[in-house]
Design a protein around this motif. Structure first.
Motif, PDB file in Angstrom:
ATOM      1  N   GLY A 213       0.817  -1.209   0.000  1.00  0.00           N
ATOM      2  CA  GLY A 213       0.000   0.000   0.000  1.00  0.00           C
ATOM      3  C   GLY A 213       0.848   1.255   0.000  1.00  0.00           C
ATOM      4  O   GLY A 213       0.547   2.235  -0.690  1.00  0.00           O
ATOM      5  N   PHE A 214       1.927   1.237   0.780  1.00  0.00           N
ATOM      6  CA  PHE A 214       2.832   2.384   0.824  1.00  0.00           C
ATOM      7  C   PHE A 214       3.484   2.605  -0.535  1.00  0.00           C
ATOM      8  O   PHE A 214       3.561   3.730  -1.037  1.00  0.00           O
ATOM      9  CB  PHE A 214       3.899   2.149   1.889  1.00  0.00           C
ATOM     10  CG  PHE A 214       4.935   3.236   1.977  1.00  0.00           C
ATOM     11  CD1 PHE A 214       4.719   4.348   2.758  1.00  0.00           C
ATOM     12  CD2 PHE A 214       6.123   3.147   1.258  1.00  0.00           C
ATOM     13  CE1 PHE A 214       5.662   5.368   2.832  1.00  0.00           C
ATOM     14  CE2 PHE A 214       7.069   4.144   1.323  1.00  0.00           C
ATOM     15  CZ  PHE A 214       6.839   5.259   2.114  1.00  0.00           C
ATOM     16  N   LYS A 215       3.941   1.514  -1.160  1.00  0.00           N
ATOM     17  CA  LYS A 215       4.603   1.650  -2.460  1.00  0.00           C
ATOM     18  C   LYS A 215       3.637   2.142  -3.536  1.00  0.00           C
ATOM     19  O   LYS A 215       4.016   2.937  -4.403  1.00  0.00           O
ATOM     20  CB  LYS A 215       5.235   0.313  -2.851  1.00  0.00           C
ATOM     21  CG  LYS A 215       6.513   0.015  -2.079  1.00  0.00           C
ATOM     22  CD  LYS A 215       7.221  -1.218  -2.569  1.00  0.00           C
ATOM     23  CE  LYS A 215       6.590  -2.474  -2.058  1.00  0.00           C
ATOM     24  NZ  LYS A 215       7.453  -3.667  -2.266  1.00  0.00           N
ATOM     25  N   ARG A 216       2.382   1.678  -3.472  1.00  0.00           N
ATOM     26  CA  ARG A 216       1.396   2.175  -4.441  1.00  0.00           C
ATOM     27  C   ARG A 216       1.166   3.670  -4.271  1.00  0.00           C
ATOM     28  O   ARG A 216       0.926   4.389  -5.233  1.00  0.00           O
ATOM     29  CB  ARG A 216       0.075   1.416  -4.291  1.00  0.00           C
ATOM     30  CG  ARG A 216       0.088   0.008  -4.854  1.00  0.00           C
ATOM     31  CD  ARG A 216      -1.317  -0.538  -4.948  1.00  0.00           C
ATOM     32  NE  ARG A 216      -1.981  -0.596  -3.658  1.00  0.00           N
ATOM     33  CZ  ARG A 216      -1.916  -1.648  -2.837  1.00  0.00           C
ATOM     34  NH1 ARG A 216      -1.220  -2.716  -3.208  1.00  0.00           N
ATOM     35  NH2 ARG A 216      -2.538  -1.639  -1.693  1.00  0.00           N
ATOM     36  N   ASP A 217       1.234   4.124  -3.024  1.00  0.00           N
ATOM     37  CA  ASP A 217       1.006   5.541  -2.752  1.00  0.00           C
ATOM     38  C   ASP A 217       2.201   6.397  -3.185  1.00  0.00           C
ATOM     39  O   ASP A 217       2.034   7.480  -3.746  1.00  0.00           O
ATOM     40  CB  ASP A 217       0.751   5.735  -1.254  1.00  0.00           C
ATOM     41  CG  ASP A 217       0.536   7.192  -0.888  1.00  0.00           C
ATOM     42  OD1 ASP A 217      -0.544   7.711  -1.186  1.00  0.00           O
ATOM     43  OD2 ASP A 217       1.460   7.808  -0.312  1.00  0.00           O
TER      44      ASP A 217
END
Length: 321
Positions: free
Chosen positions: A201-205
Protein backbone atom coordinates in the motif's frame (compact mmCIF):
# COMPACT_ATOMS: atom_id res chain seq x y z
CA UNK A 1 -18.63 -26.19 26.29
CA UNK A 2 -14.90 -26.71 26.34
CA UNK A 3 -12.95 -25.44 29.31
CA UNK A 4 -10.09 -23.02 28.73
CA UNK A 5 -7.53 -25.54 29.97
CA UNK A 6 -8.78 -28.11 27.49
CA UNK A 7 -8.52 -25.63 24.63
CA UNK A 8 -4.99 -24.73 25.70
CA UNK A 9 -3.95 -28.39 25.67
CA UNK A 10 -5.52 -28.94 22.24
CA UNK A 11 -3.90 -25.86 20.67
CA UNK A 12 -0.50 -26.63 22.19
CA UNK A 13 -0.58 -30.19 20.87
CA UNK A 14 -1.67 -28.87 17.47
CA UNK A 15 1.47 -26.72 17.48
CA UNK A 16 3.95 -29.18 18.99
CA UNK A 17 2.55 -32.43 17.50
CA UNK A 18 4.26 -34.23 20.38
CA UNK A 19 2.58 -35.36 23.60
CA UNK A 20 5.77 -35.16 25.65
CA UNK A 21 6.67 -31.62 24.61
CA UNK A 22 3.08 -30.52 25.09
CA UNK A 23 3.03 -31.93 28.62
CA UNK A 24 6.38 -30.35 29.44
CA UNK A 25 5.33 -26.97 28.08
CA UNK A 26 2.08 -26.96 30.06
CA UNK A 27 3.61 -28.64 33.13
CA UNK A 28 1.26 -31.59 32.90
CA UNK A 29 1.71 -35.33 32.59
CA UNK A 30 1.49 -36.98 29.17
CA UNK A 31 -1.34 -39.04 30.57
CA UNK A 32 -3.32 -35.92 31.36
CA UNK A 33 -2.75 -34.57 27.82
CA UNK A 34 -3.89 -37.88 26.27
CA UNK A 35 -6.95 -37.98 28.55
CA UNK A 36 -8.05 -34.47 27.55
CA UNK A 37 -7.55 -35.10 23.83
CA UNK A 38 -9.59 -38.32 23.97
CA UNK A 39 -12.31 -36.43 25.82
CA UNK A 40 -12.39 -33.67 23.20
CA UNK A 41 -12.48 -36.21 20.37
CA UNK A 42 -15.52 -37.87 21.94
CA UNK A 43 -17.25 -34.50 22.06
CA UNK A 44 -16.39 -33.73 18.44
CA UNK A 45 -17.32 -37.20 17.31
CA UNK A 46 -14.12 -37.98 15.44
CA UNK A 47 -10.31 -37.98 15.70
CA UNK A 48 -8.48 -34.70 16.00
CA UNK A 49 -5.04 -36.31 15.78
CA UNK A 50 -3.60 -39.42 14.18
CA UNK A 51 -1.13 -41.15 16.52
CA UNK A 52 1.45 -43.79 15.91
CA UNK A 53 4.28 -44.94 18.14
CA UNK A 54 6.55 -42.41 16.45
CA UNK A 55 4.48 -39.56 15.07
CA UNK A 56 1.49 -37.35 15.82
CA UNK A 57 -0.39 -35.74 12.94
CA UNK A 58 -3.34 -33.40 13.15
CA UNK A 59 -6.37 -34.41 11.10
CA UNK A 60 -8.09 -32.02 8.68
CA UNK A 61 -10.91 -31.63 11.22
CA UNK A 62 -8.38 -30.90 13.95
CA UNK A 63 -6.55 -28.35 11.80
CA UNK A 64 -9.73 -26.49 10.99
CA UNK A 65 -10.73 -26.48 14.65
CA UNK A 66 -7.31 -25.14 15.68
CA UNK A 67 -7.47 -22.40 13.03
CA UNK A 68 -10.94 -21.40 14.28
CA UNK A 69 -10.06 -21.44 17.98
CA UNK A 70 -6.65 -19.75 17.95
CA UNK A 71 -7.85 -16.20 17.10
CA UNK A 72 -10.68 -16.49 19.62
CA UNK A 73 -8.24 -17.41 22.38
CA UNK A 74 -5.96 -14.54 21.38
CA UNK A 75 -8.89 -12.11 21.48
CA UNK A 76 -9.86 -13.31 24.96
CA UNK A 77 -6.31 -12.88 26.21
CA UNK A 78 -6.16 -9.38 24.76
CA UNK A 79 -9.48 -8.48 26.38
CA UNK A 80 -8.20 -9.63 29.77
CA UNK A 81 -4.97 -7.65 29.25
CA UNK A 82 -6.90 -4.49 28.41
CA UNK A 83 -9.09 -4.94 31.48
CA UNK A 84 -6.04 -5.45 33.69
CA UNK A 85 -4.39 -2.37 32.21
CA UNK A 86 -7.49 -0.31 32.85
CA UNK A 87 -7.82 -1.48 36.46
CA UNK A 88 -4.15 -0.80 37.26
CA UNK A 89 -3.99 2.51 35.47
CA UNK A 90 -1.37 3.43 32.91
CA UNK A 91 1.85 1.95 34.28
CA UNK A 92 4.78 -0.13 33.07
CA UNK A 93 6.72 0.58 29.89
CA UNK A 94 5.75 1.66 26.39
CA UNK A 95 8.17 1.18 23.49
CA UNK A 96 7.69 3.81 20.80
CA UNK A 97 9.72 4.04 17.60
CA UNK A 98 10.05 6.59 14.82
CA UNK A 99 10.91 6.15 11.16
CA UNK A 100 12.76 9.17 9.78
CA UNK A 101 14.27 11.87 11.97
CA UNK A 102 11.81 14.49 10.69
CA UNK A 103 9.08 12.76 12.77
CA UNK A 104 11.06 13.10 16.01
CA UNK A 105 9.72 16.56 17.04
CA UNK A 106 6.11 15.36 16.92
CA UNK A 107 7.06 12.24 18.84
CA UNK A 108 8.89 14.21 21.53
CA UNK A 109 5.84 16.44 22.01
CA UNK A 110 3.65 13.35 22.39
CA UNK A 111 6.07 11.79 24.91
CA UNK A 112 6.12 14.99 26.97
CA UNK A 113 2.33 15.22 27.19
CA UNK A 114 1.94 11.51 27.85
CA UNK A 115 4.51 11.76 30.64
CA UNK A 116 2.56 14.59 32.28
CA UNK A 117 -0.63 12.54 32.19
CA UNK A 118 0.86 9.17 33.11
CA UNK A 119 4.06 9.66 35.12
CA UNK A 120 4.11 6.00 36.20
CA UNK A 121 4.55 4.72 32.64
CA UNK A 122 8.04 4.87 31.17
CA UNK A 123 8.36 5.57 27.44
CA UNK A 124 11.32 4.01 25.67
CA UNK A 125 12.17 5.75 22.36
CA UNK A 126 14.06 4.06 19.55
CA UNK A 127 14.63 4.50 15.83
CA UNK A 128 13.75 1.92 13.19
CA UNK A 129 14.52 1.78 9.48
CA UNK A 130 12.74 0.73 6.31
CA UNK A 131 14.26 -2.72 6.66
CA UNK A 132 12.91 -3.49 10.14
CA UNK A 133 9.96 -1.17 10.80
CA UNK A 134 7.27 -3.80 10.14
CA UNK A 135 9.20 -6.61 11.80
CA UNK A 136 9.52 -4.54 14.99
CA UNK A 137 5.74 -4.25 15.26
CA UNK A 138 5.11 -7.88 14.35
CA UNK A 139 7.59 -9.36 16.83
CA UNK A 140 6.45 -7.04 19.62
CA UNK A 141 9.79 -5.31 20.17
CA UNK A 142 7.98 -2.02 19.46
CA UNK A 143 4.48 -1.09 20.67
CA UNK A 144 3.97 1.99 18.50
CA UNK A 145 5.61 3.42 15.43
CA UNK A 146 5.41 6.96 14.10
CA UNK A 147 5.62 6.58 10.33
CA UNK A 148 3.91 7.32 7.04
CA UNK A 149 0.50 6.13 5.96
CA UNK A 150 -0.58 3.81 4.49
CA UNK A 151 0.95 0.89 6.40
CA UNK A 152 -0.70 -2.36 5.32
CA UNK A 153 -2.06 -4.73 7.94
CA UNK A 154 -1.59 -2.37 10.89
CA UNK A 155 -3.95 -0.19 12.88
CA UNK A 156 -3.30 3.54 12.83
CA UNK A 157 -4.51 6.60 14.66
CA UNK A 158 -5.29 10.12 13.49
CA UNK A 159 -2.76 11.79 11.20
CA UNK A 160 -0.31 13.84 13.25
CA UNK A 161 1.74 15.37 10.42
CA UNK A 162 0.93 16.42 6.88
CA UNK A 163 3.24 17.71 4.15
CA UNK A 164 3.24 18.41 0.43
CA UNK A 165 4.91 16.08 -2.05
CA UNK A 166 7.93 16.97 -4.12
CA UNK A 167 9.85 15.11 -6.81
CA UNK A 168 13.52 14.42 -6.13
CA UNK A 169 15.56 14.69 -9.34
CA UNK A 170 19.27 14.90 -10.11
CA UNK A 171 20.66 18.43 -10.23
CA UNK A 172 21.33 18.06 -13.96
CA UNK A 173 17.95 16.49 -14.75
CA UNK A 174 15.70 18.22 -17.35
CA UNK A 175 13.04 18.72 -14.64
CA UNK A 176 15.44 20.34 -12.17
CA UNK A 177 14.60 23.85 -13.35
CA UNK A 178 10.82 23.40 -13.38
CA UNK A 179 8.71 25.54 -11.05
CA UNK A 180 6.46 22.51 -10.43
CA UNK A 181 5.52 19.24 -12.11
CA UNK A 182 2.44 17.04 -12.48
CA UNK A 183 2.20 13.41 -11.43
CA UNK A 184 1.92 12.65 -15.13
CA UNK A 185 5.68 13.18 -15.56
CA UNK A 186 6.26 9.89 -13.72
CA UNK A 187 5.34 8.11 -16.95
CA UNK A 188 8.30 9.76 -18.68
CA UNK A 189 11.07 8.85 -16.23
CA UNK A 190 12.11 5.72 -14.30
CA UNK A 191 11.03 5.91 -10.66
CA UNK A 192 13.42 4.62 -7.98
CA UNK A 193 11.72 1.88 -5.97
CA UNK A 194 11.45 1.21 -2.23
CA UNK A 195 12.85 -2.07 -0.83
CA UNK A 196 10.74 -5.24 -0.94
CA UNK A 197 10.03 -5.17 2.82
CA UNK A 198 8.03 -1.95 2.38
CA UNK A 199 4.26 -2.51 2.40
CA UNK A 200 2.47 -2.74 -0.93
CA UNK A 201 0.00 0.00 0.00
CA UNK A 202 2.83 2.38 0.82
CA UNK A 203 4.60 1.65 -2.46
CA UNK A 204 1.40 2.17 -4.44
CA UNK A 205 1.01 5.54 -2.75
CA UNK A 206 4.61 6.75 -3.19
CA UNK A 207 5.76 5.01 -6.37
CA UNK A 208 2.54 4.13 -8.25
CA UNK A 209 2.42 1.74 -11.19
CA UNK A 210 0.34 4.22 -13.23
CA UNK A 211 -0.24 7.95 -13.39
CA UNK A 212 -3.69 9.43 -12.61
CA UNK A 213 -4.56 9.23 -16.34
CA UNK A 214 -3.55 5.56 -16.50
CA UNK A 215 -0.15 5.80 -18.18
CA UNK A 216 2.33 3.13 -16.98
CA UNK A 217 5.20 4.33 -14.78
CA UNK A 218 8.59 2.77 -15.59
CA UNK A 219 10.31 1.19 -12.59
CA UNK A 220 13.84 2.25 -11.76
CA UNK A 221 16.35 0.49 -9.48
CA UNK A 222 15.51 -0.54 -5.90
CA UNK A 223 17.22 1.20 -2.99
CA UNK A 224 17.90 -0.50 0.33
CA UNK A 225 17.45 2.67 2.40
CA UNK A 226 16.14 6.18 1.86
CA UNK A 227 19.65 7.61 1.62
CA UNK A 228 20.56 4.96 -0.92
CA UNK A 229 17.44 5.79 -2.94
CA UNK A 230 18.41 9.46 -3.02
CA UNK A 231 21.90 8.50 -4.17
CA UNK A 232 20.34 6.58 -7.07
CA UNK A 233 18.43 9.76 -7.92
CA UNK A 234 21.62 11.83 -7.80
CA UNK A 235 23.28 9.32 -10.15
CA UNK A 236 20.51 9.94 -12.68
CA UNK A 237 19.09 6.40 -12.36
CA UNK A 238 15.57 7.69 -11.76
CA UNK A 239 13.32 10.20 -9.99
CA UNK A 240 11.59 9.76 -6.62
CA UNK A 241 8.42 11.31 -5.15
CA UNK A 242 9.09 12.25 -1.51
CA UNK A 243 7.77 14.52 1.19
CA UNK A 244 8.67 18.19 1.38
CA UNK A 245 10.59 17.51 4.60
CA UNK A 246 13.42 16.17 2.42
CA UNK A 247 14.43 19.75 1.57
CA UNK A 248 15.34 20.31 5.22
CA UNK A 249 16.57 16.91 6.36
CA UNK A 250 18.25 15.71 3.13
CA UNK A 251 19.69 18.82 1.45
CA UNK A 252 22.16 17.73 -1.23
CA UNK A 253 23.92 19.77 -3.90
CA UNK A 254 23.36 16.94 -6.39
CA UNK A 255 19.57 16.76 -5.88
CA UNK A 256 16.75 19.23 -6.57
CA UNK A 257 13.28 18.91 -5.02
CA UNK A 258 10.55 20.06 -7.41
CA UNK A 259 6.98 20.63 -6.07
CA UNK A 260 4.30 18.24 -7.36
CA UNK A 261 1.28 20.45 -7.88
CA UNK A 262 -1.47 17.83 -8.23
CA UNK A 263 -0.50 15.25 -5.59
CA UNK A 264 -2.35 14.76 -2.29
CA UNK A 265 -0.37 15.50 0.89
CA UNK A 266 1.60 12.83 2.72
CA UNK A 267 0.24 11.95 6.16
CA UNK A 268 2.07 10.47 9.11
CA UNK A 269 0.88 9.15 12.43
CA UNK A 270 1.08 6.36 14.96
CA UNK A 271 0.84 2.73 13.87
CA UNK A 272 0.51 -0.42 15.94
CA UNK A 273 -0.25 -4.10 15.56
CA UNK A 274 -4.03 -4.72 15.78
CA UNK A 275 -3.49 -7.28 18.54
CA UNK A 276 -1.56 -4.81 20.69
CA UNK A 277 -4.32 -2.28 21.39
CA UNK A 278 -3.57 -2.00 25.12
CA UNK A 279 -4.75 0.86 27.28
CA UNK A 280 -1.18 2.20 27.30
CA UNK A 281 -1.19 2.32 23.51
CA UNK A 282 -4.56 4.06 23.39
CA UNK A 283 -3.50 6.60 25.99
CA UNK A 284 -0.36 7.45 24.03
CA UNK A 285 -2.34 7.87 20.81
CA UNK A 286 -4.66 10.28 22.63
CA UNK A 287 -1.70 12.26 23.97
CA UNK A 288 -0.07 12.42 20.54
CA UNK A 289 -3.29 13.60 18.92
CA UNK A 290 -3.77 16.29 21.57
CA UNK A 291 -0.15 17.43 21.28
CA UNK A 292 -0.44 17.71 17.49
CA UNK A 293 -3.57 19.84 17.85
CA UNK A 294 -1.86 22.11 20.34
CA UNK A 295 -4.00 21.19 23.34
CA UNK A 296 -0.86 21.15 25.44
CA UNK A 297 2.38 22.29 23.90
CA UNK A 298 3.04 21.98 20.16
CA UNK A 299 4.13 19.26 17.79
CA UNK A 300 7.43 21.05 17.26
CA UNK A 301 9.25 22.13 14.14
CA UNK A 302 9.11 20.09 11.00
CA UNK A 303 6.23 19.11 8.71
CA UNK A 304 2.93 20.82 9.36
CA UNK A 305 0.95 19.25 12.24
CA UNK A 306 -2.38 17.81 11.10
CA UNK A 307 -5.10 19.80 12.83
CA UNK A 308 -8.53 18.70 13.97
CA UNK A 309 -10.23 20.39 11.06
CA UNK A 310 -7.85 19.08 8.41
CA UNK A 311 -10.06 16.28 7.20
CA UNK A 312 -8.49 13.37 9.08
CA UNK A 313 -9.72 11.31 11.98
CA UNK A 314 -9.23 12.95 15.35
CA UNK A 315 -10.49 10.17 17.59
CA UNK A 316 -8.45 7.35 19.05
CA UNK A 317 -10.26 4.53 17.30
CA UNK A 318 -7.93 2.63 15.02
CA UNK A 319 -8.27 2.62 11.27
CA UNK A 320 -6.51 0.08 9.10
CA UNK A 321 -5.35 1.52 5.75
Amino acid sequence: MWERGEIEIFLTLAEELHFGRTAERLRLTTGRVSQVIRKLERRVGGPLFERTSRTVRITPVGRRLADDLAPLVTAMQEAVTRAADASRGITGELRVAFLGEWTAPALLAAVALFGERHPDCRVDIREVHLSNSRASLVDGSVDLLLASYPFDGMACGPALLREARVLAVAAGHPLAGAESVSLEVLADHPVVQYPAVTSEGFKRDRTPDRTPSGRPVPKGPVGGSFSEMLTLVALGRGVLPVGEHSRRYYPRPDIVYVPVRDAPPIERGLIWAPGNATERVRAFVRAASDAARGKSGSAGAGPEPAGAGAGTETGVGARTP
